[in-house]
Write an enzyme that holds these catalytic residues in place. Structure first.
Site, PDB file in Angstrom:
ATOM      1  N   LYS A 171     -38.063  -8.986  -6.608  1.00 52.04           N
ATOM      2  CA  LYS A 171     -38.816  -8.549  -7.790  1.00 52.04           C
ATOM      3  C   LYS A 171     -37.860  -7.925  -8.787  1.00 52.04           C
ATOM      4  CE  LYS A 171     -41.785  -4.954  -7.811  1.00 52.04           C
ATOM      5  NZ  LYS A 171     -41.311  -4.108  -8.953  1.00 52.04           N
ATOM      6  N   GLU A 222     -48.108  -3.142 -14.480  1.00 53.77           N
ATOM      7  CA  GLU A 222     -48.257  -1.719 -14.192  1.00 53.77           C
ATOM      8  C   GLU A 222     -48.687  -0.939 -15.428  1.00 53.77           C
ATOM      9  OE1 GLU A 222     -45.820   2.020 -12.164  1.00 53.77           O
ATOM     10  OE2 GLU A 222     -44.953   0.009 -12.160  1.00 53.77           O
TER      11      GLU A 222
END
EC number: 2.1.2.11
Length: 271
Positions: free
Chosen positions: A119, A188
């Site tokens: 990631k 996020e």
């Protein structure tokens, strides 16, 4: 338990199938073998070896001091403790920013440690690196919205995408990253309505939300947050799943079920 048979490993193919069939994907951070085993028993689909270990394990004020060596070590620990969940490892700050070749070299080290996907944080400007990795056989999870490695540039941990221009940028980032070959994407601290639009706009890349509303393809939380082991003020998007539970196994199983049935995140966890 998991949607899959208990002994059937979660693969990237299965994750794509879950998205296509509208089955929610559960992800939690994990940093060691003992919790990896526990999370597997509870049916968590994806274990994220997150650079958040800098905060919750090392006691750092941010994720920035975390090194590649730290991530390799914790990935190896998690791999030893689990067999079924899909394992994603964060690339730490400075390990992929210089060039696609640098990213390739360091991502290869993480896959050698047992990660099945890496990631990395960033929008359109990271598309070249994502494409470089994917073309060379390294699966990539993107991360947009609040990107903790950019905390100083962002001026703190703030909701992203509130303005029209910022929302348009995030939408463009998501499409560019999907076109570059990213198979997963964390969003996020993004307004729920925007996260819903982004998710609907994508052809195949699965979205995993943290503070991004209930309409992402899955959810992730920092393990220590969701079992109530966190210092200071709790973030709005966090729910303490230990409340009313007798042990951590039960709390994690409750999280998995809440993600699956859509009861988490609720309105009070969204922006």
């Amino acid at each position: 338990m998991s949607y899959l048979q208990d002994d059937k490993p979660v693969t990237l193919f299965e994750i794509g199938k879950m998205r296509a069939e509208g089955r929610k994907i559960s992800m939690l951070t994990c940093y060691d073998a003992s919790f990896a085993s526990l999370l597997e028993r509870a049916g968590v689909d994806i274990l994220l070896v997150g650079d958040s270990l800098g905060n919750v394990v090392q006691g750092q004020k941010s994720t920035l001091p975390v090194t590649l060596e730290h991530m390799i070590y914790h990935t190896e620990c998690v791999v030893r403790g689990s067999t079924r969940p899909f394992i994603v490892t964060d690339m730490p700050f400075g390990a992929y920013h210089e060039s696609p070749s640098q990213a390739m070299h360091n991502a290869a080290s993480l896959l050698a440690a047992g990660a099945q996907m890496v990631k990395l944080e960033g929008g359109t400007f990271m598309a070249e690196t994502v494409r470089f990795l994917v073309e060379r056989g390294i699966p990539v999870c993107a991360h947009i919205g609040l990107t903790p490695q950019s905390v100083h540039q962002l001026g703190g941990y703030r909701v992203q995408g509130r303005s029209e221009a910022a929302a348009a940028q995030l939408k463009g980032d998501a499409l560019a990253l999907e076109q570059a070959g990213a198979a997963l994407m964390v969003m996020e601290m993004v307004p729920a309505a925007l996260a819903r639009e982004v998710t609907a706009s994508l052809a195949s890349m699965a979205t995993i939300g943290i503070g991004a509303g209930p309409d992402c393809d899955g959810q992730v939380l920092v393990l220590h947050d969701m079992i109530g082991v966190y210092p200071g003020k709790k973030a709005r998007f966090v729910r303490n799943f230990m409340t009313g539970k007798t042990d951590i196994d039960e709390a994690v199983a409750s999280y998995v079920q809440a993600v699956r049935d859509g009861s988490f995140p609720a309105a009070e966890h969204c922006y």
